[in-house]
Design a protein around this motif. Structure first.
Motif, PDB file in Angstrom:
ATOM      1  N   ILE A 107       4.566 -13.485  20.119  1.00 52.19           N
ATOM      2  CA  ILE A 107       4.286 -12.514  21.183  1.00 52.19           C
ATOM      3  C   ILE A 107       5.163 -11.277  21.012  1.00 52.19           C
ATOM      4  O   ILE A 107       4.686 -10.145  21.120  1.00 52.19           O
ATOM      5  CB  ILE A 107       4.507 -13.165  22.568  1.00 52.19           C
ATOM      6  N   GLU A 108       6.438 -11.478  20.713  1.00 53.52           N
ATOM      7  CA  GLU A 108       7.352 -10.347  20.594  1.00 53.52           C
ATOM      8  C   GLU A 108       7.070  -9.484  19.361  1.00 53.52           C
ATOM      9  O   GLU A 108       7.200  -8.271  19.401  1.00 53.52           O
ATOM     10  CB  GLU A 108       8.807 -10.831  20.558  1.00 53.52           C
ATOM     11  N   LEU A 109       6.705 -10.109  18.276  1.00 51.98           N
ATOM     12  CA  LEU A 109       6.541  -9.356  17.035  1.00 51.98           C
ATOM     13  C   LEU A 109       5.148  -8.763  16.863  1.00 51.98           C
ATOM     14  O   LEU A 109       5.000  -7.712  16.256  1.00 51.98           O
ATOM     15  CB  LEU A 109       6.855 -10.251  15.830  1.00 51.98           C
ATOM     16  N   SER A 110       4.131  -9.437  17.341  1.00 50.89           N
ATOM     17  CA  SER A 110       2.798  -8.939  17.030  1.00 50.89           C
ATOM     18  C   SER A 110       1.966  -8.596  18.248  1.00 50.89           C
ATOM     19  O   SER A 110       1.395  -7.527  18.330  1.00 50.89           O
ATOM     20  CB  SER A 110       2.052  -9.965  16.181  1.00 50.89           C
TER      21      SER A 110
ATOM     22  N   LEU B 183      -4.583  -1.360   9.011  1.00 51.39           N
ATOM     23  CA  LEU B 183      -5.332  -0.603   8.002  1.00 51.39           C
ATOM     24  C   LEU B 183      -4.480  -0.352   6.763  1.00 51.39           C
ATOM     25  O   LEU B 183      -5.000  -0.388   5.642  1.00 51.39           O
ATOM     26  CB  LEU B 183      -5.832   0.709   8.593  1.00 51.39           C
ATOM     27  N   ALA B 184      -3.182  -0.106   6.947  1.00 44.19           N
ATOM     28  CA  ALA B 184      -2.299   0.094   5.797  1.00 44.19           C
ATOM     29  C   ALA B 184      -2.205  -1.184   4.973  1.00 44.19           C
ATOM     30  O   ALA B 184      -2.276  -1.148   3.735  1.00 44.19           O
ATOM     31  CB  ALA B 184      -0.915   0.525   6.266  1.00 44.19           C
ATOM     32  N   ILE B 185      -2.073  -2.319   5.634  1.00 41.95           N
ATOM     33  CA  ILE B 185      -2.000  -3.598   4.913  1.00 41.95           C
ATOM     34  C   ILE B 185      -3.301  -3.854   4.162  1.00 41.95           C
ATOM     35  O   ILE B 185      -3.287  -4.279   3.002  1.00 41.95           O
ATOM     36  CB  ILE B 185      -1.667  -4.744   5.891  1.00 41.95           C
ATOM     37  N   LEU B 186      -4.430  -3.605   4.801  1.00 46.49           N
ATOM     38  CA  LEU B 186      -5.714  -3.780   4.121  1.00 46.49           C
ATOM     39  C   LEU B 186      -5.847  -2.826   2.940  1.00 46.49           C
ATOM     40  O   LEU B 186      -6.395  -3.189   1.903  1.00 46.49           O
ATOM     41  CB  LEU B 186      -6.859  -3.582   5.113  1.00 46.49           C
ATOM     42  N   GLY B 187      -5.343  -1.597   3.094  1.00 46.27           N
ATOM     43  CA  GLY B 187      -5.373  -0.641   1.984  1.00 46.27           C
ATOM     44  C   GLY B 187      -4.531  -1.117   0.810  1.00 46.27           C
ATOM     45  O   GLY B 187      -4.953  -1.027  -0.352  1.00 46.27           O
ATOM     46  N   TYR B 188      -3.321  -1.627   1.108  1.00 52.29           N
ATOM     47  CA  TYR B 188      -2.469  -2.153   0.043  1.00 52.29           C
ATOM     48  C   TYR B 188      -3.123  -3.339  -0.650  1.00 52.29           C
ATOM     49  O   TYR B 188      -3.051  -3.472  -1.880  1.00 52.29           O
ATOM     50  CB  TYR B 188      -1.103  -2.572   0.598  1.00 52.29           C
ATOM     51  N   ALA B 189      -3.762  -4.200   0.129  1.00 50.27           N
ATOM     52  CA  ALA B 189      -4.450  -5.346  -0.453  1.00 50.27           C
ATOM     53  C   ALA B 189      -5.592  -4.890  -1.346  1.00 50.27           C
ATOM     54  O   ALA B 189      -5.809  -5.439  -2.436  1.00 50.27           O
ATOM     55  CB  ALA B 189      -4.968  -6.271   0.649  1.00 50.27           C
ATOM     56  N   LEU B 190      -6.327  -3.877  -0.928  1.00 46.81           N
ATOM     57  CA  LEU B 190      -7.438  -3.371  -1.738  1.00 46.81           C
ATOM     58  C   LEU B 190      -6.928  -2.743  -3.028  1.00 46.81           C
ATOM     59  O   LEU B 190      -7.484  -2.987  -4.106  1.00 46.81           O
ATOM     60  CB  LEU B 190      -8.248  -2.351  -0.931  1.00 46.81           C
ATOM     61  N   VAL B 191      -5.858  -1.962  -2.941  1.00 45.72           N
ATOM     62  CA  VAL B 191      -5.294  -1.347  -4.143  1.00 45.72           C
ATOM     63  C   VAL B 191      -4.788  -2.431  -5.100  1.00 45.72           C
ATOM     64  O   VAL B 191      -5.023  -2.357  -6.313  1.00 45.72           O
ATOM     65  CB  VAL B 191      -4.164  -0.359  -3.767  1.00 45.72           C
ATOM     66  N   SER B 192      -4.127  -3.456  -4.564  1.00 43.17           N
ATOM     67  CA  SER B 192      -3.637  -4.547  -5.413  1.00 43.17           C
ATOM     68  C   SER B 192      -4.792  -5.275  -6.082  1.00 43.17           C
ATOM     69  O   SER B 192      -4.727  -5.609  -7.273  1.00 43.17           O
ATOM     70  CB  SER B 192      -2.822  -5.540  -4.587  1.00 43.17           C
ATOM     71  N   ALA B 193      -5.855  -5.522  -5.338  1.00 45.95           N
ATOM     72  CA  ALA B 193      -7.017  -6.203  -5.916  1.00 45.95           C
ATOM     73  C   ALA B 193      -7.637  -5.374  -7.023  1.00 45.95           C
ATOM     74  O   ALA B 193      -8.021  -5.907  -8.067  1.00 45.95           O
ATOM     75  CB  ALA B 193      -8.041  -6.504  -4.824  1.00 45.95           C
ATOM     76  N   VAL B 194      -7.734  -4.070  -6.829  1.00 43.35           N
ATOM     77  CA  VAL B 194      -8.312  -3.197  -7.859  1.00 43.35           C
ATOM     78  C   VAL B 194      -7.425  -3.174  -9.097  1.00 43.35           C
ATOM     79  O   VAL B 194      -7.921  -3.244 -10.236  1.00 43.35           O
ATOM     80  CB  VAL B 194      -8.531  -1.780  -7.298  1.00 43.35           C
ATOM     81  N   VAL B 195      -6.104  -3.109  -8.900  1.00 41.87           N
ATOM     82  CA  VAL B 195      -5.186  -3.087 -10.047  1.00 41.87           C
ATOM     83  C   VAL B 195      -5.280  -4.393 -10.839  1.00 41.87           C
ATOM     84  O   VAL B 195      -5.403  -4.385 -12.066  1.00 41.87           O
ATOM     85  CB  VAL B 195      -3.734  -2.829  -9.573  1.00 41.87           C
ATOM     86  N   PHE B 196      -5.254  -5.533 -10.144  1.00 39.11           N
ATOM     87  CA  PHE B 196      -5.318  -6.815 -10.849  1.00 39.11           C
ATOM     88  C   PHE B 196      -6.672  -7.024 -11.507  1.00 39.11           C
ATOM     89  O   PHE B 196      -6.750  -7.548 -12.624  1.00 39.11           O
ATOM     90  CB  PHE B 196      -5.001  -7.962  -9.896  1.00 39.11           C
ATOM     91  N   ALA B 197      -7.746  -6.609 -10.862  1.00 44.99           N
ATOM     92  CA  ALA B 197      -9.068  -6.744 -11.470  1.00 44.99           C
ATOM     93  C   ALA B 197      -9.175  -5.840 -12.700  1.00 44.99           C
ATOM     94  O   ALA B 197      -9.726  -6.233 -13.729  1.00 44.99           O
ATOM     95  CB  ALA B 197     -10.160  -6.404 -10.467  1.00 44.99           C
ATOM     96  N   GLY B 198      -8.643  -4.636 -12.594  1.00 44.75           N
ATOM     97  CA  GLY B 198      -8.651  -3.732 -13.747  1.00 44.75           C
ATOM     98  C   GLY B 198      -7.862  -4.301 -14.907  1.00 44.75           C
ATOM     99  O   GLY B 198      -8.290  -4.226 -16.068  1.00 44.75           O
TER     100      GLY B 198
ATOM    101  N   THR C 266      -3.536   0.051  15.229  1.00 44.53           N
ATOM    102  CA  THR C 266      -4.356  -0.468  14.138  1.00 44.53           C
ATOM    103  C   THR C 266      -3.980   0.153  12.797  1.00 44.53           C
ATOM    104  O   THR C 266      -4.470  -0.282  11.764  1.00 44.53           O
ATOM    105  CB  THR C 266      -5.841  -0.199  14.418  1.00 44.53           C
ATOM    106  N   SER C 267      -3.105   1.141  12.821  1.00 46.07           N
ATOM    107  CA  SER C 267      -2.750   1.798  11.558  1.00 46.07           C
ATOM    108  C   SER C 267      -2.012   0.848  10.623  1.00 46.07           C
ATOM    109  O   SER C 267      -2.179   0.919   9.402  1.00 46.07           O
ATOM    110  CB  SER C 267      -1.918   3.049  11.822  1.00 46.07           C
ATOM    111  N   ASP C 268      -1.165  -0.040  11.177  1.00 48.65           N
ATOM    112  CA  ASP C 268      -0.461  -0.996  10.326  1.00 48.65           C
ATOM    113  C   ASP C 268      -1.429  -1.947   9.651  1.00 48.65           C
ATOM    114  O   ASP C 268      -1.300  -2.251   8.458  1.00 48.65           O
ATOM    115  CB  ASP C 268       0.553  -1.796  11.142  1.00 48.65           C
TER     116      ASP C 268
END
Length: 155
Positions: free
Chosen positions: A55-58, A70-85, A66-68
């Protein structure tokens, strides 16, 4: 019918539909088992303070941000693209190449006889055997040779 017939199943004799149904029943049984343990797990988590920390942290501190997320999802997408590449790059680079250039060189009969400290006829006899056992002394010299066809002999 034997009692074992109800318990022991031969997977290869079952149809794919029977296997899928069996897997589904097993999944439902495990979910029900986990559901029965949820109150105990919840009690232990509350006692450990996990609920308060959640409760206290989230929940309260970041309820409208929602920006946090979205940032986490963006980092996950970039990581997935890098590893797939990277995976596609390695696939394109190494897909049809053999890793070993050449196998190890075969040991000649004379080299084998010299390494085992035996005459070439004995080395040839050892080579012809399907199963051979060599026992070495502390100086790495063979002292007992056993083969499938003969009794042990002392060298």
């Amino acid at each position: 019918m034997k009692a074992e017939g109800f318990l022991i199943q031969n997977e290869r004799r079952r149809t794919p539909t029977q296997r899928a149904l069996s897997s589904l029943v097993t999944l439902v049984a495990w979910m029900l088992w986990f559901y029965l343990w949820l109150p105990v797990i919840t009690l232990v988590a509350w006692l450990a303070g996990v609920r308060t920390a959640w409760i206290e942290l989230s929940a309260e501190a970041y309820a409208n941000q929602t920006s946090d997320l979205l940032a986490i999802l963006g980092y996950a997408l970039v990581s997935a693209v890098v590893f797939a590449g990277w995976a596609y790059y390695n696939q394109a680079r190494f897909a049809h190449r053999t890793r070993r250039r050449q196998g190890p060189a075969a040991v000649t009969l004379v080299e084998e006889a010299m390494a085992l400290d035996v005459d070439p006829r004995e080395a040839q006899a050892l080579r012809n055997q399907q199963h051979s056992t060599l026992v070495f002394d502390k100086h790495a010299r063979p002292i007992v040779r056993r083969s499938a066809d003969r009794e042990p002999e002392i060298a």
